[in-house]
Design an enzyme around this catalytic site. Structure first.
Site, mmCIF file in Angstrom:
data_model
loop_
_atom_site.group_PDB
_atom_site.id
_atom_site.type_symbol
_atom_site.label_atom_id
_atom_site.label_comp_id
_atom_site.label_asym_id
_atom_site.label_seq_id
_atom_site.Cartn_x
_atom_site.Cartn_y
_atom_site.Cartn_z
ATOM 1 N N HIS A 1 52.695 34.577 92.594
ATOM 2 C CA HIS A 1 51.491 35.479 92.302
ATOM 3 C C HIS A 1 51.224 35.550 90.790
ATOM 4 O O HIS A 1 52.249 35.639 90.038
ATOM 5 C CB HIS A 1 51.678 36.854 92.686
ATOM 6 C CG HIS A 1 51.574 37.239 94.169
ATOM 7 N ND1 HIS A 1 52.484 36.579 95.147
ATOM 8 C CD2 HIS A 1 50.801 37.754 94.834
ATOM 9 C CE1 HIS A 1 52.006 37.074 96.344
ATOM 10 N NE2 HIS A 1 51.094 37.669 96.112
ATOM 11 N N ASN B 1 60.596 33.319 89.746
ATOM 12 C CA ASN B 1 59.473 33.828 90.446
ATOM 13 C C ASN B 1 60.234 35.370 90.992
ATOM 14 O O ASN B 1 59.730 36.372 91.120
ATOM 15 C CB ASN B 1 58.862 33.246 91.603
ATOM 16 C CG ASN B 1 58.060 33.957 92.194
ATOM 17 O OD1 ASN B 1 57.157 34.767 91.708
ATOM 18 N ND2 ASN B 1 58.069 33.932 93.822
#
Length: 316
Positions: A158, A190
């Site tokens: 994201h 991440n």
């Protein structure tokens, strides 16, 4: 004489058609003005309109056009209060705004506006119900797809964090559009260090009434064995989705007395020791602007910017 006569007739017909075309277009524009029908202009946030990504994923749904201005009371106006880093392929969702890079299939930047009320836990929002979805408002030639990530070894990372959008289920669902994703190393980045940075940004809302966040990819040069610098990055999938070498996050925090604090981070897209403190990744904001080709928060008054990366500025 017959040939000359035919040429004359043809020329008269052509000119008549051209003049009729002009009159027809003028009448259409006048009719549109009378009916208050908006005209579509290129993406100029201050003077025109910007393409908005449709939240309903359907190939039959057209891309809508939304009038936005940083000074407006709309949600987009709140998010973009301090200006647009660039104007190319700007798209607005319900709770964040992005500029899409059609060549690399990854956003150039994503902008968010956070408050404590917007990021606090909400029982009505369930991230487990979200699915990674193609953004069909982007032409098929230029969009990334789930198949590009499958077997690549990279996470769909994201840019606008899902945890930043908890007002309603629709808002968090929209963060799972693939236009908001970039290939990120999973373990060590991440799921770890980058996640710690996202949590840090959300915690800032406990201190500051308004937090503005701009996130994006970087493709930085590296000196090779021959002593020369090269920009090299991997691409994944049949659509050649670019794997950024680094990611940036620039945060501006408003104090209760309208002063501004700024933090700017750059993290390499690689496994990072989770014990590494976040302040190691603080960089001068202008270094990100030079590397990305973007200008951040250009509508911000420098006289109100009193702190950058924890240090007092010389603007005041």
């Amino acid at each position: 004489m017959k040939i000359i006569s035919r040429i004359g007739v043809f020329g008269s017909v052509t000119c008549t058609g051209y003049l009729l075309g002009i009159l027809t277009e003028r009448s259409k524009r006048n009719a549109s003005a009378d009916l208050n029908v908006p005209r579509n202009f290129p993406g100029l946030p201050l003077y025109g309109s910007v393409s908005a990504a449709t939240p309903v994923i359907s190939n039959s749904n057209p891309v809508t056009v939304q009038e936005i201005s940083p000074s407006s009371k709309s949600r987009v106006g709140q998010i973009m209060k301090y200006g647009f880093p660039s104007l190319d392929n700007v798209r607005s969702l319900d709770d964040y705004v992005l500029a899409y890079d059609k060549r690399n299939r990854v956003a150039n930047w994503v902008f968010e506006h956070l408050t404590y009320e917007r990021v606090k836990h909400n029982d009505a929002v369930d991230r487990s119900k979200c699915q990674f979805t193609e953004d069909t408002s982007i032409h098929d030639y230029f969009r990334s797809k789930n198949t590009d990530y499958k077997g690549s070894g990279f996470d769909r990372g994201h840019l606008a964090a899902a945890g930043n959008h908890r007002v309603c289920q629709k808002d968090v669902d929209q963060t799972f559009l693939l236009s908001n994703m970039a290939p990120q190393v999973g373990v060590g980045f991440n799921r770890d260090s980058w996640n710690r940075l996202e949590k840090h940004v959300r915690r800032l809302t406990r201190t500051y009434p308004n937090v503005y966040v701009c996130t994006g990819p970087l493709y930085l040069p590296k000196v090779e064995a021959d002593g020369k610098s090269y920009v090299k990055y991997q691409v994944i999938g049949v659509n050649h989705v670019a794997v950024p070498t680094h990611f940036f996050k620039i945060v501006v925090m408003e104090t209760s007395d309208n002063k501004l604090h700024m933090e700017a981070y750059v993290m390499p897209n690689q496994k990072i020791d989770d014990k590494t403190p976040l302040n190691v990744f603080l960089v001068p904001p202008e270094s990100i602007e030079r590397a990305s080709g973007l200008l951040f928060f250009d509508r911000m008054s420098r006289s109100n910017l009193v702190q950058i990366n924890g240090r007092k500025t010389t603007y005041v």
